[in-house]
Design an enzyme around this catalytic site. Structure first.
Site, PDB file in Angstrom:
ATOM      1  N   THR A 196       0.819  -1.212   0.000  1.00 43.16           N
ATOM      2  CA  THR A 196       0.000   0.000   0.000  1.00 43.16           C
ATOM      3  C   THR A 196       0.847   1.254   0.000  1.00 43.16           C
ATOM      4  O   THR A 196       1.973   1.257   0.476  1.00 43.16           O
ATOM      5  CB  THR A 196      -0.993   0.023   1.191  1.00 43.16           C
ATOM      6  OG1 THR A 196      -1.797   1.200   1.088  1.00 43.16           O
ATOM      7  CG2 THR A 196      -0.276   0.039   2.526  1.00 43.16           C
ATOM      8  N   ARG A 197       0.268   2.329  -0.592  1.00 43.83           N
ATOM      9  CA  ARG A 197       0.916   3.639  -0.556  1.00 43.83           C
ATOM     10  C   ARG A 197      -0.035   4.657   0.099  1.00 43.83           C
ATOM     11  O   ARG A 197       0.160   5.861   0.001  1.00 43.83           O
ATOM     12  CB  ARG A 197       1.322   4.113  -1.965  1.00 43.83           C
ATOM     13  CG  ARG A 197       0.324   3.816  -3.072  1.00 43.83           C
ATOM     14  CD  ARG A 197       0.698   4.484  -4.364  1.00 43.83           C
ATOM     15  NE  ARG A 197       0.052   5.773  -4.455  1.00 43.83           N
ATOM     16  CZ  ARG A 197      -1.104   6.000  -5.082  1.00 43.83           C
ATOM     17  NH1 ARG A 197      -1.746   5.026  -5.704  1.00 43.83           N
ATOM     18  NH2 ARG A 197      -1.626   7.203  -5.101  1.00 43.83           N
ATOM     19  N   HIS A 201      -7.549   2.477   5.796  1.00 46.38           N
ATOM     20  CA  HIS A 201      -8.897   2.793   6.275  1.00 46.38           C
ATOM     21  C   HIS A 201      -9.622   1.459   6.503  1.00 46.38           C
ATOM     22  O   HIS A 201      -9.050   0.395   6.341  1.00 46.38           O
ATOM     23  CB  HIS A 201      -9.626   3.685   5.271  1.00 46.38           C
ATOM     24  CG  HIS A 201      -8.892   4.970   5.003  1.00 46.38           C
ATOM     25  ND1 HIS A 201      -8.590   5.871   5.999  1.00 46.38           N
ATOM     26  CD2 HIS A 201      -8.356   5.473   3.869  1.00 46.38           C
ATOM     27  CE1 HIS A 201      -7.915   6.880   5.490  1.00 46.38           C
ATOM     28  NE2 HIS A 201      -7.764   6.672   4.198  1.00 46.38           N
ATOM     29  N   HIS A 204      -9.584  -1.245   3.801  1.00 44.21           N
ATOM     30  CA  HIS A 204      -8.329  -1.989   3.678  1.00 44.21           C
ATOM     31  C   HIS A 204      -8.234  -3.066   4.746  1.00 44.21           C
ATOM     32  O   HIS A 204      -7.753  -4.170   4.498  1.00 44.21           O
ATOM     33  CB  HIS A 204      -7.125  -1.050   3.810  1.00 44.21           C
ATOM     34  CG  HIS A 204      -7.140   0.064   2.813  1.00 44.21           C
ATOM     35  ND1 HIS A 204      -7.344   1.378   3.177  1.00 44.21           N
ATOM     36  CD2 HIS A 204      -7.023   0.042   1.478  1.00 44.21           C
ATOM     37  CE1 HIS A 204      -7.339   2.124   2.096  1.00 44.21           C
ATOM     38  NE2 HIS A 204      -7.142   1.346   1.054  1.00 44.21           N
ATOM     39  N   ARG A 290      -8.208  -3.597  -7.013  1.00 41.25           N
ATOM     40  CA  ARG A 290      -8.615  -2.879  -8.212  1.00 41.25           C
ATOM     41  C   ARG A 290      -7.562  -1.826  -8.531  1.00 41.25           C
ATOM     42  O   ARG A 290      -7.072  -1.157  -7.642  1.00 41.25           O
ATOM     43  CB  ARG A 290      -9.962  -2.209  -7.907  1.00 41.25           C
ATOM     44  CG  ARG A 290     -10.560  -1.458  -9.048  1.00 41.25           C
ATOM     45  CD  ARG A 290     -11.888  -0.864  -8.589  1.00 41.25           C
ATOM     46  NE  ARG A 290     -12.439  -0.017  -9.633  1.00 41.25           N
ATOM     47  CZ  ARG A 290     -12.113   1.257  -9.778  1.00 41.25           C
ATOM     48  NH1 ARG A 290     -11.254   1.825  -8.959  1.00 41.25           N
ATOM     49  NH2 ARG A 290     -12.662   1.967 -10.745  1.00 41.25           N
TER      50      ARG A 290
END
Ligand code: PPS
Length: 572
Positions: A196-197, A201, A204, A290
């Site tokens: 992740t970057r 939240h 996730h 996605r």
């Protein structure tokens, strides 16, 4: 594909032993040095620590061509991303094949040496088309390729001397071998990695929990802290956000580690690359959601890649990669059931309320200080984000006046400063043309080069003020639109840039001739005088244009205040 880690034994690194490193370091002092760019430092770290295994150095020409065209090294091994050492033509001219060079960080510390086996001028347009899908500067990596990277590539094996130095979050950084050792020690045979970057939240969390359940695996939260997409939340804030939600994850089954990767936002190819890297870090599964590593819109306003292209390419290669994909569709919140569900699995779509907040919408809410609901994120995360992005009315900004000499810039700027100081709240600095020329630019004249330098200095100071939450008011002539645009770009990464064109006509300025300069310019006694013997590019789309010929100073300053209020920069 074996979902079990067949091998948690150490992965080869490129470092020499401690004693050899000390010796090599002294010897390398004599070598020609290349100062690594921030992106090259990230690449070198992962080359040296085995994150990019099986690469042994920066790609040579044959491997490069093969990777670009076929996603494979020349020997057929799957490797989707060209890891190249770009240098300037001038530097390359001084390098002979077979020569050893020292690779230094930005403070001059020698991190590695490289034996240069290859030197070539790449076809960047071709690289852009093949690797990133389009030769379009709207793609961050294509922009980097054309506008930041040097013209020549050097390739060759790397000998590692030391890791790049990190002063931040040391305890949370692990090499592939450190993570492998941890998994071994904990008895974790199956590990699913989440790349992740962004801050984590609730969506996730749900996605990672589901992935761990599906793969019957332990969970590695593996955020990128090297380089991500320009405009992302900085990694300091993100790591504080990750730390704030650690207790929402079961410690016995989840761990978090920071990855110093420089992302390219290459969508499908990047997903495969990410998978290979996680394999090297000892993981057995990798989550692809996605629009994985999506670069945003192209210059025509369309997506570079389809939302599930990355999943398709990963699926095609996963057997060969030895790491299994856990794919996810877009997760959305179903209000009636108070839970997140994959958008494509909601059978009763028409009878339930589906909620979603996009990244853009989240940024807007933060900027405007609006509510961020608990179904969307954790209060601890929102608190961290608000600390970094306070509402616009508490952020720094720059008001940049531009116009002819004698147009009234300074007078209006002064009036504005006083009004802002009367309101209080944020410190205000006035960078008036004359003040700047006395204190910052006293050695400069009025050639194009000097004017540019003068404006860039003003822009730099204003960007620092803006970054630190103050208000900078600038009032130079700033005659060239390209320079004004460059300053705008510098400042907009920290806060708003409000360009105000003081549109007093040249005739009126000359008629007023407060300082008697126009007369001297007409007589040729002052050269390169703006409007008389030097150009002025009129701003095409300033935030505000002021007519000073029929309106007094007080009212002009008031118009600026109203504009600032409309932009949310000062509280109404
Ligand atoms: S620039 O082009 O933005 O760097 O100019 P700036 O720093 O605003 O300085 C403009 C002031 O310098 C005086 N001056 C000249 N202006 C334009 N051209 C020439 N050749 C020149 N020589 C001296 C002039 O008084 C400007 O002051 P302002 O406050 O704009 O009237």
């Amino acid at each position: 594909i074996s979902p079990m880690q067949s091998n948690l034994s150490p992965i080869p690194e490129l470092f020499v032993s401690y004693d050899s490193a000390q010796k090599l370091k002294t010897e390398a002092g004599e070598l020609t040095s290349h100062d690594l760019s921030p992106r090259q430092i990230c690449d070198l770290e992962l080359l040296m620590n085995g994150g990019f295994a099986p690469l042994k150095g920066f790609l040579g020409e044959e491997d490069y061509n093969s990777v670009v065209d076929t996603m494979r090294l020349a020997d057929g091994t799957l490797w989707p991303m060209p890891i190249t050492l770009d240098v300037s033509e001038k530097f390359a001219d001084g390098i002979e094949l077979g020569q050893d060079i020292a690779l230094r960080d930005q403070e001059g510390v020698i991190l590695a040496t490289m034996t240069v086996t290859d030197k070539w001028v790449p076809n960047k347009a071709h690289e852009a088309e093949k690797v990133f899908g389009a030769d379009d500067d709207a793609h961050p990596a294509v922009n980097y390729l054309h506008n930041k990277a040097g013209a020549v590539y050097l390739g060759g094996p790397v000998t590692g001397i030391q890791q790049p130095v990190h002063y931040d979050f040391k305890a949370r950084r692990d090499t592939p071998n450190e993570l492998r050792a941890y998994f071994r020690k904990m008895g974790w045979r199956r590990v699913v990695a989440f790349q992740t970057r962004n801050p984590l939240h609730r969506a996730h969390q749900e996605l990672t929990f589901r992935a761990a359940r599906e793969a019957q695996a332990n969970l590695l939260i593996h955020p990128v802290v090297g380089m991500t997409k320009p405009g992302d939340v900085d990694h300091f804030t993100r790591v504080r956000c990750y730390e704030a939600v650690q207790d929402k994850y079961p410690a016995a089954t989840t761990t978090m580690s920071l990855l110093p990767l420089a992302m390219r936002m290459a969508g499908p190819r990047e997903a495969v690359w990410h998978g290979l890297i996680r394999k090297n870090y000892g993981c057995t599964h990798f989550i692809v959601g996605r629009d994985h590593a999506g670069p945003g819109k192209n210059s025509a306003g369309d997506d570079f890649y389809g939302p599930y292209d990355a999943q398709d390419l990963f699926r095609e290669h996963q057997d060969e990669m030895g790491i299994e994909m856990v794919d996810f569709k877009h997760m959305v919140y179903v209000q009636e059931r108070a839970q997140y569900e994959p958008a494509d699995e909601i059978a009763d779509k028409d009878n339930v309320t589906i909620l979603n907040i996009s990244g853009t919408e989240l940024r807007r809410r933060l900027r405007e200080g609006l509510e961020i609901p608990e179904w969307f994120s954790f209060p601890e995360v929102v608190k961290e984000l608000r600390r970094t992005s306070p509402p616009r009315s508490q952020q720094g900004f720059t008001v940049f006046f531009t116009g002819f000499s004698g147009s009234g810039k300074s007078t209006i700027a002064n009036a504005l400063m006083v009004k802002l100081m009367e309101m209080g709240g944020r410190p205000v600095t006035l960078l008036d043309g004359d003040i700047v020329r006395k204190n910052l630019s006293s050695e400069l004249g009025f050639s194009k080069e000097h004017r540019d330098l003068n404006i860039r200095r003003i822009g730099y100071v204003a960007s620092e003020i803006t970054k630190n939450g103050g208000i900078a008011i600038c009032a130079p002539i700033a005659p060239y639109s390209a320079t004004r645009r460059a300053v705008r770009e510098d400042i907009e990464s920290f806060g708003a840039f409000v360009e105000v064109h003081v549109a007093t006509s040249l005739e009126e300025c000359e008629r007023r001739d407060r300082k008697g300069l126009y007369k001297l310019a007409r007589e040729g006694k002052i050269k390169e005088f703006t409007g008389i013997s030097d150009p002025y590019d009129e701003p095409k789309n300033p935030e505000l244009r002021l007519d000073t010929e029929s309106v007094d100073v007080d009212n002009c300053a008031h118009q600026v205040l109203l504009k600032l209020e409309a932009m949310g920069l000062i509280a109404a």
